[in-house]
Design a protein around this motif. Structure first.
Motif, PDB file in Angstrom:
ATOM      1  N   LEU A 204       0.830  -1.214   0.000  1.00 52.83           N
ATOM      2  CA  LEU A 204       0.000   0.000   0.000  1.00 52.83           C
ATOM      3  C   LEU A 204       0.865   1.265   0.000  1.00 52.83           C
ATOM      4  O   LEU A 204       0.617   2.185  -0.771  1.00 52.83           O
ATOM      5  N   THR A 205       1.920   1.273   0.829  1.00 48.65           N
ATOM      6  CA  THR A 205       2.777   2.465   0.867  1.00 48.65           C
ATOM      7  C   THR A 205       3.474   2.659  -0.470  1.00 48.65           C
ATOM      8  O   THR A 205       3.619   3.773  -0.939  1.00 48.65           O
ATOM      9  N   LEU A 206       3.871   1.554  -1.088  1.00 47.86           N
ATOM     10  CA  LEU A 206       4.533   1.664  -2.389  1.00 47.86           C
ATOM     11  C   LEU A 206       3.570   2.268  -3.412  1.00 47.86           C
ATOM     12  O   LEU A 206       3.938   3.141  -4.196  1.00 47.86           O
ATOM     13  N   LEU A 207       2.338   1.791  -3.390  1.00 49.69           N
ATOM     14  CA  LEU A 207       1.329   2.299  -4.328  1.00 49.69           C
ATOM     15  C   LEU A 207       1.103   3.796  -4.095  1.00 49.69           C
ATOM     16  O   LEU A 207       1.040   4.581  -5.044  1.00 49.69           O
ATOM     17  N   LEU A 208       1.015   4.171  -2.823  1.00 55.15           N
ATOM     18  CA  LEU A 208       0.756   5.574  -2.495  1.00 55.15           C
ATOM     19  C   LEU A 208       1.966   6.464  -2.775  1.00 55.15           C
ATOM     20  O   LEU A 208       1.847   7.682  -2.839  1.00 55.15           O
ATOM     21  N   SER A 209       3.140   5.842  -2.940  1.00 57.65           N
ATOM     22  CA  SER A 209       4.339   6.628  -3.232  1.00 57.65           C
ATOM     23  C   SER A 209       4.427   6.984  -4.700  1.00 57.65           C
ATOM     24  O   SER A 209       5.354   7.655  -5.123  1.00 57.65           O
ATOM     25  N   HIS A 210       3.493   6.478  -5.489  1.00 61.84           N
ATOM     26  CA  HIS A 210       3.508   6.785  -6.921  1.00 61.84           C
ATOM     27  C   HIS A 210       2.631   7.988  -7.223  1.00 61.84           C
ATOM     28  O   HIS A 210       1.726   8.310  -6.457  1.00 61.84           O
ATOM     29  N   PRO A 211       2.919   8.637  -8.352  1.00 63.40           N
ATOM     30  CA  PRO A 211       2.163   9.858  -8.671  1.00 63.40           C
ATOM     31  C   PRO A 211       0.712   9.572  -9.069  1.00 63.40           C
ATOM     32  O   PRO A 211       0.362   9.616 -10.238  1.00 63.40           O
ATOM     33  N   LEU A 212      -0.100   9.267  -8.087  1.00 63.86           N
ATOM     34  CA  LEU A 212      -1.511   8.955  -8.316  1.00 63.86           C
ATOM     35  C   LEU A 212      -2.318   9.734  -7.302  1.00 63.86           C
ATOM     36  O   LEU A 212      -1.826  10.039  -6.225  1.00 63.86           O
ATOM     37  N   SER A 213      -3.597   9.978  -7.637  1.00 64.30           N
ATOM     38  CA  SER A 213      -4.443  10.556  -6.598  1.00 64.30           C
ATOM     39  C   SER A 213      -5.093   9.408  -5.842  1.00 64.30           C
ATOM     40  O   SER A 213      -5.265   8.306  -6.374  1.00 64.30           O
ATOM     41  N   THR A 214      -5.441   9.664  -4.579  1.00 59.10           N
ATOM     42  CA  THR A 214      -6.086   8.583  -3.816  1.00 59.10           C
ATOM     43  C   THR A 214      -7.435   8.243  -4.436  1.00 59.10           C
ATOM     44  O   THR A 214      -7.903   7.127  -4.313  1.00 59.10           O
ATOM     45  N   ARG A 215      -8.048   9.223  -5.137  1.00 55.78           N
ATOM     46  CA  ARG A 215      -9.333   8.935  -5.780  1.00 55.78           C
ATOM     47  C   ARG A 215      -9.177   7.830  -6.819  1.00 55.78           C
ATOM     48  O   ARG A 215      -9.984   6.911  -6.894  1.00 55.78           O
ATOM     49  N   GLN A 216      -8.092   7.909  -7.600  1.00 59.03           N
ATOM     50  CA  GLN A 216      -7.867   6.875  -8.620  1.00 59.03           C
ATOM     51  C   GLN A 216      -7.700   5.507  -7.975  1.00 59.03           C
ATOM     52  O   GLN A 216      -8.243   4.520  -8.453  1.00 59.03           O
ATOM     53  N   ILE A 217      -6.950   5.482  -6.888  1.00 62.09           N
ATOM     54  CA  ILE A 217      -6.718   4.201  -6.216  1.00 62.09           C
ATOM     55  C   ILE A 217      -8.035   3.642  -5.682  1.00 62.09           C
ATOM     56  O   ILE A 217      -8.372   2.479  -5.917  1.00 62.09           O
ATOM     57  N   VAL A 218      -8.799   4.498  -4.989  1.00 66.49           N
ATOM     58  CA  VAL A 218     -10.049   4.030  -4.393  1.00 66.49           C
ATOM     59  C   VAL A 218     -11.029   3.582  -5.480  1.00 66.49           C
ATOM     60  O   VAL A 218     -11.618   2.504  -5.394  1.00 66.49           O
ATOM     61  N   LEU A 219     -11.161   4.404  -6.535  1.00 61.39           N
ATOM     62  CA  LEU A 219     -12.114   4.045  -7.594  1.00 61.39           C
ATOM     63  C   LEU A 219     -11.743   2.722  -8.253  1.00 61.39           C
ATOM     64  O   LEU A 219     -12.608   1.891  -8.528  1.00 61.39           O
ATOM     65  N   SER A 220     -10.454   2.526  -8.490  1.00 62.05           N
ATOM     66  CA  SER A 220     -10.055   1.280  -9.153  1.00 62.05           C
ATOM     67  C   SER A 220     -10.406   0.085  -8.276  1.00 62.05           C
ATOM     68  O   SER A 220     -10.858  -0.953  -8.780  1.00 62.05           O
ATOM     69  N   LYS A 221     -10.229   0.231  -6.983  1.00 60.83           N
ATOM     70  CA  LYS A 221     -10.528  -0.882  -6.084  1.00 60.83           C
ATOM     71  C   LYS A 221     -12.036  -1.135  -6.022  1.00 60.83           C
ATOM     72  O   LYS A 221     -12.496  -2.280  -6.054  1.00 60.83           O
ATOM     73  N   VAL A 222     -12.804  -0.034  -5.952  1.00 65.24           N
ATOM     74  CA  VAL A 222     -14.267  -0.185  -5.909  1.00 65.24           C
ATOM     75  C   VAL A 222     -14.749  -0.868  -7.196  1.00 65.24           C
ATOM     76  O   VAL A 222     -15.560  -1.799  -7.161  1.00 65.24           O
ATOM     77  N   LEU A 223     -14.215  -0.415  -8.332  1.00 66.37           N
ATOM     78  CA  LEU A 223     -14.647  -0.998  -9.607  1.00 66.37           C
ATOM     79  C   LEU A 223     -14.285  -2.483  -9.681  1.00 66.37           C
ATOM     80  O   LEU A 223     -15.084  -3.301 -10.147  1.00 66.37           O
TER      81      LEU A 223
END
Lengths: 378, 244
Positions: A204-223
């Motif tokens: 999770l920390t590695l993913l959050l260390s990338h240039p992404l918004s948390t919205r993109q991460i959350v939406l992808s998981k929800v989808l």
């Protein structure tokens, strides 16, 4: 934005499909639950419909050959063997004599009335005996020149207004509950794996260390979780469609016909529920410290939709429940399968509430993923 | 270039970072050396915006991480501790996934992944799922992920932990290569040898503060000791939590 979301979603799905537990969860539910429902229907059929021949013990049958013939014509016979019911009918010594003299002739029915399974059989024997009794009474009146109708002051005519479909309302409720529940069960494992699991595996920390918004991460998981949930639902509907055809509905007096239209409507109405279920499960798991803890919390959250759904099946407070998530959609599906018109206003309201809840939970997760506490599970 | 100015951060009752300032330049390997609990990981997490400092600024190539985290993170590659591999993906999928997340197009990510695989000699395991990988194989996959998009700055958190000699050597030669290509390499460590062998600049940290800055030779000079280890102990004032 879309390109990154696409990359994230693709990876989530590949990860889910390669996770045996997630795939098995979908498969077990999609195949298991319709078969279980069929099993329940078969049991209900066995319980409701009395066997065509009722084998009981008739003692001293030689005293009343005419009564025994009458019972036989009603499918009640003196029998032996496996399906012999624990009901004994004893005919008294003086049966023939009392009959001749016009006195009440005694027969004794011995059975355990508290035994649920025997109830319908006991009732059947009693009804048959009453039938014989009133037939005898009519014959006696005719022999004395009296119209038997005089001893029947009231004639009750029963007109059953229930359509075949509305009879099994509760059973419909349970069947539809088992189908809708697929969206809660099928995505669950991946929801935990991709949130609490992702943190536990330190990605999770590695993913959050990338240039992404948390919205993109959350939406992808929800989808991703919603996709799994909807796949599970579609499979459940298709397996139900096939499995329900083997249930001998005519014996229950109604039919659950999983038609093509029902499959389409089911998918449409379950979509908002699936989105809500996914966001709720992800939300709860993100706040759990570990995979195990997330599993515990999620089982609590499963309880609420279950209760709403069961209340709908029992027809408790339908005027309130039709506006709420899960129960609103379930009500609409029940109306559809009963052949009634769907009340659109509460259904739309219920969909809207479902989606608003989901959006709230998504925003909550976005915020949580910016907080140190959630990221590191402090 | 990575620059932190007056960073302060309290976590619970601990002052994890205490007015921390330093610079890591391009074309150099900078080592963040300190005993366990000195605040090295906290500092690196602040650089990625995972932790918000109570005070101070962290800048990547002049971009304030707090103000524009996405732009700042595009200039960063992270080799995390622990690695954070996805066990159900193959290294090729894993590396190219993160390459795309760092902003490369699909085609670019594919080429960059192939390059990283060649560079780290990952061919033999590139298409096997990561589950069951040895520590060395995991390290290589994680390192490939960190450098695949050719970021200006590469940050490594305790990179040699748990590695055998061969893997450590491979890692070192890769870091040297990055340095020659002009990248800014910043890594945290509590292992002396590694720091002495690799770093152009060492930042010695203790209790959230910078204790000393300089090349390994300069640090020895400062402390009046011949080995870096002795110098280090003298500088931080204790030998607690140090691995030789």
């Amino acid at each position: 934005m879309m390109k990154l979301l696409n990359t994230l979603l693709k990876k989530e799905l590949v990860d889910a499909i390669r996770d045996k537990r997630s795939v098995m969860a979908v498969m077990y539910y999609a195949i298991g639950s319709p078969l279980l429902m069929c099993g329940i229907f078969f049991m209900l059929i066995n319980k409701f419909s009395s066997p065509s021949d009722l084998n009981i013990t008739i003692k001293k049958s030689q005293n009343a050959p005419d009564l025994v013939r009458y019972l036989e014509s009603r499918g009640i016979t003196h029998g032996t063997g496996e399906d012999l019911k624990a009901i004994t009918l004893t005919i008294s010594h003086d049966f023939a004599k009392d009959m001749n003299q016009g006195k009440p002739a005694t027969v004794t029915l011995i059975a355990d009335n508290s035994e649920q399974k025997l109830k319908s059989s006991i009732n059947r024997v009693q009804r048959a005996l009453q039938g014989y009794s009133s037939e005898m009474a009519s014959l006696r009146l005719i022999a004395r020149g009296i119209n038997p109708a005089v001893v029947q002051p009231i004639k009750v005519v029963m007109e059953d207004q229930a359509t075949k479909q509305s009879k099994g309302s509760f059973i419909f409720g349970v069947a539809i509950l088992s189908i809708i529940y697929a969206v809660f069960i099928c995505g669950m494992n991946h929801a935990i794996d991709t949130s609490a699991g992702e943190r536990e595996r330190n990605s999770l920390t590695l993913l959050l260390s990338h240039p992404l918004s948390t919205r993109q991460i959350v939406l992808s998981k929800v989808l991703a979780v919603t996709t799994l949930a909807m796949t599970g639902l579609l499979l459940t509907l298709l397996v139900s469609k096939a499995a329900y055809t083997i249930v001998p509905w005519q014996e229950l007096g109604f039919t659950i016909n999983v038609s093509f239209e029902f499959v389409v409507l089911g998918c449409l109405l379950a979509l908002p529920i699936a989105i809500m279920a996914s966001t709720l499960q992800l939300f709860v798991s993100f706040f759990a410290k570990s995979f195990k803890e997330a599993q515990t919390y999620i089982s609590f959250t499963l309880f609420v939709p279950m209760m709403l759904s069961i209340a709908t099946s029992y027809d408790l407070a339908p005027d309130t429940l039709q506006w709420l998530p899960v129960s609103g959609q379930q009500q609409a599906l029940m109306d559809f399968i009963k052949g009634k018109a769907i009340d659109m206003a509460p259904l739309m309201a219920s969909n809207l509430i479902t989606l608003l809840l989901s959006i709230g939970l998504i925003l909550g997760m976005e915020k949580a993923l910016k907080s140190e506490k959630t990221i590191f599970g402090l | 270039m990575i620059e932190v100015k007056h960073l302060s951060k309290r976590i619970g009752d601990v002052q994890a970072l205490d007015d921390l300032s330093f610079k890591a330049l391009n074309g150099q390997i900078t080592g963040l050396l300190g005993p366990n609990g000195a605040g090295k990981t906290t500092c690196l997490r602040t650089l990625f915006g995972l932790l918000q400092p109570d005070d101070g600024v962290a800048e990547i190539d002049g971009i304030d991480v707090r103000k524009d985290p996405i732009a700042a993170k595009q200039q960063l590659g992270l080799f995390p501790d622990p690695f954070g591999l996805y066990e159900r993906l193959t290294p090729r999928e894993y590396i190219s996934y993160f390459a795309e997340l760092s902003g490369l197009s699909k085609a670019q990510a594919k080429d960059a992944t192939e390059r990283a695989i060649q560079m780290l000699k990952l061919d033999d395991i590139a298409d096997r799922r990561c589950k069951g990988f040895s520590q060395g194989q995991r390290m290589k996959t994680a390192l490939a992920q960190a450098i695949v998009h050719q970021p200006t700055n590469v940050i490594l958190d305790e990179p040699t932990r748990g590695l055998d000699v061969m893997s450590t050597r491979l890692l070192r030669s890769n870091l040297q290569q990055l340095k020659e290509q002009g990248h800014c390499v910043l890594f945290s460590s509590h292992v002396m040898q590694e720091v002495a062998a690799l770093c152009d600049q060492v930042i010695v940290m203790a209790k959230g503060k910078v204790v000393a800055v300089g090349s390994p030779e300069k640090l020895c000079e400062m402390a009046g000791e011949t080995s870096l280890e002795e110098a280090f102990i003298k500088l931080i004032g204790s030998d607690e939590g140090i691995a030789a």
